[in-house]
Design an enzyme around this catalytic site. Structure first.
Site, PDB file in Angstrom:
ATOM      1  N   TYR A   1      40.458  36.399  43.589  1.00 23.28           N
ATOM      2  CA  TYR A   1      39.221  35.878  42.970  1.00 23.28           C
ATOM      3  C   TYR A   1      38.720  34.623  43.681  1.00 23.28           C
ATOM      4  O   TYR A   1      37.556  34.267  43.545  1.00 23.28           O
ATOM      5  CB  TYR A   1      39.431  35.542  41.490  1.00 23.28           C
ATOM      6  CG  TYR A   1      39.737  36.703  40.571  1.00 23.28           C
ATOM      7  CD1 TYR A   1      39.740  38.031  41.023  1.00 23.28           C
ATOM      8  CD2 TYR A   1      40.043  36.486  39.234  1.00 23.28           C
ATOM      9  CE1 TYR A   1      40.045  39.080  40.174  1.00 23.28           C
ATOM     10  CE2 TYR A   1      40.344  37.531  38.376  1.00 23.28           C
ATOM     11  CZ  TYR A   1      40.350  38.822  38.851  1.00 23.28           C
ATOM     12  OH  TYR A   1      40.654  39.847  37.992  1.00 23.28           O
TER      13      TYR A   1
ATOM     14  N   HIS B   1      48.473  43.101  41.440  1.00 22.05           N
ATOM     15  CA  HIS B   1      47.052  43.334  41.153  1.00 22.05           C
ATOM     16  C   HIS B   1      46.652  44.814  41.262  1.00 22.05           C
ATOM     17  O   HIS B   1      45.985  45.356  40.397  1.00 22.05           O
ATOM     18  CB  HIS B   1      46.194  42.477  42.086  1.00 22.05           C
ATOM     19  CG  HIS B   1      44.811  42.252  41.567  1.00 22.05           C
ATOM     20  ND1 HIS B   1      44.073  41.131  41.888  1.00 22.05           N
ATOM     21  CD2 HIS B   1      44.016  42.979  40.747  1.00 22.05           C
ATOM     22  CE1 HIS B   1      42.892  41.192  41.286  1.00 22.05           C
ATOM     23  NE2 HIS B   1      42.841  42.310  40.590  1.00 22.05           N
TER      24      HIS B   1
END
Length: 271
Positions: free
Chosen positions: A43, A101
């Protein structure tokens, strides 16, 4: 080692929020009562979140921080150094939860290797718990077999009224694996759903609150994001919304297997 905190039912998502936008979102969220924040290495906002948390005055002991290890850091030699970098950016000595992830693309890194590195990170006190994200039934089964029963703290997956992921949900429940729902509002699409608007009207609530309450009622954690303080506060009220069995049945009928997070070269063969 201290007993890990249970995963909070309600947290702040920070996907796609960068720079001052994420600082303001975290600051406002903490101000209105959020105590869990979800981020990820990819991110690119861990440092800003660390700054916002440090400036908030909320004690670290009251917060639940989650980050996710990116696919290029899943190897035994890279995972722990990358997690230490995340901790530095987040200005903390330990995160509460670290997730894989996405499954390693093409299984380039064996799942065993990654899970062993996460277990080692846990032993070193870098993370209180670890889990997975975007794992299918087959991958989740493999993770449980490799890590041991009870070791996988959660599987964070896309679940919304339009993608109810029932096979995976049922499997996770049978295995006692907690689920965290991301994109519960389907990028805002469900806010325009007439069935949700009708339920919301009956309860004096918003469609967003209804969708989030639907997920919470099923025992999932939710991590909606918002850049507006009023929406952050409003979303949090979903915790107090009690949906009827009729409401739940009406939302169950909205399932259309509409998946929004399906990146090429990353997504596994979904159930």
């Amino acid at each position: 080692m201290s007993i890990p905190s249970p995963i909070p039912a309600f947290g702040l998502g920070t996907f796609r929020l960068k720079g001052q936008t994420v600082i303001d979102s975290v600051r406002n969220a903490l101000d209105v009562g959020y105590r869990a924040i979800d981020t990820a290495q990819i991110y690119g906002n861990e440092a800003e979140i660390g700054q916002a948390v440090a400036e908030s005055g909320v004690p670290r002991s009251q917060l639940f921080l989650t980050t996710k290890v990116w696919v290029d850091k899943l190897g035994a030699d890279a995972l722990i150094p990358s997690l230490k970098d995340s901790l530095q950016r987040l200005r903390t000595e330990q995160v509460d939860l670290t997730l894989i992830h996405w499954p390693s693309p093409g299984r380039a890194v064996p799942l065993r290797e990654t899970l062993e590195a996460l277990a080692e990170a846990q032993r070193q006190g870098l993370t209180a718990q670890f889990g997975v994200s975007n794992f299918t039934i087959a991958l989740l089964q493999q993770a449980i077999e490799l890590a041991g029963k009870g070791a996988i703290a959660t599987n964070q997956v896309e679940i919304s009224p339009y993608l109810q992921n029932r096979k995976l949900v049922n499997y996770a429940r049978m295995q006692g694996v907690h689920l965290t729902s991301y994109m519960t509002l389907a990028y805002g699409k469900v806010l325009k759903e007439p069935a949700l608007a009708e339920i919301a009207q009956r309860h004096g609530a918003t469609p967003a609150q209804v969708a989030l309450a639907w997920a919470l009622t099923q025992g999932f954690s939710v991590i909606p994001s918002s850049t507006r303080r009023e929406n952050l506060a409003s979303n949090l009220k979903a915790k107090d919304l009690k949906l009827t069995s009729e409401d739940m049945a009406a939302i169950a009928a909205l399932d259309r297997n509409e998946r929004l997070a399906n990146p090429e070269n990353l997504a596994p063969a979904w159930d």
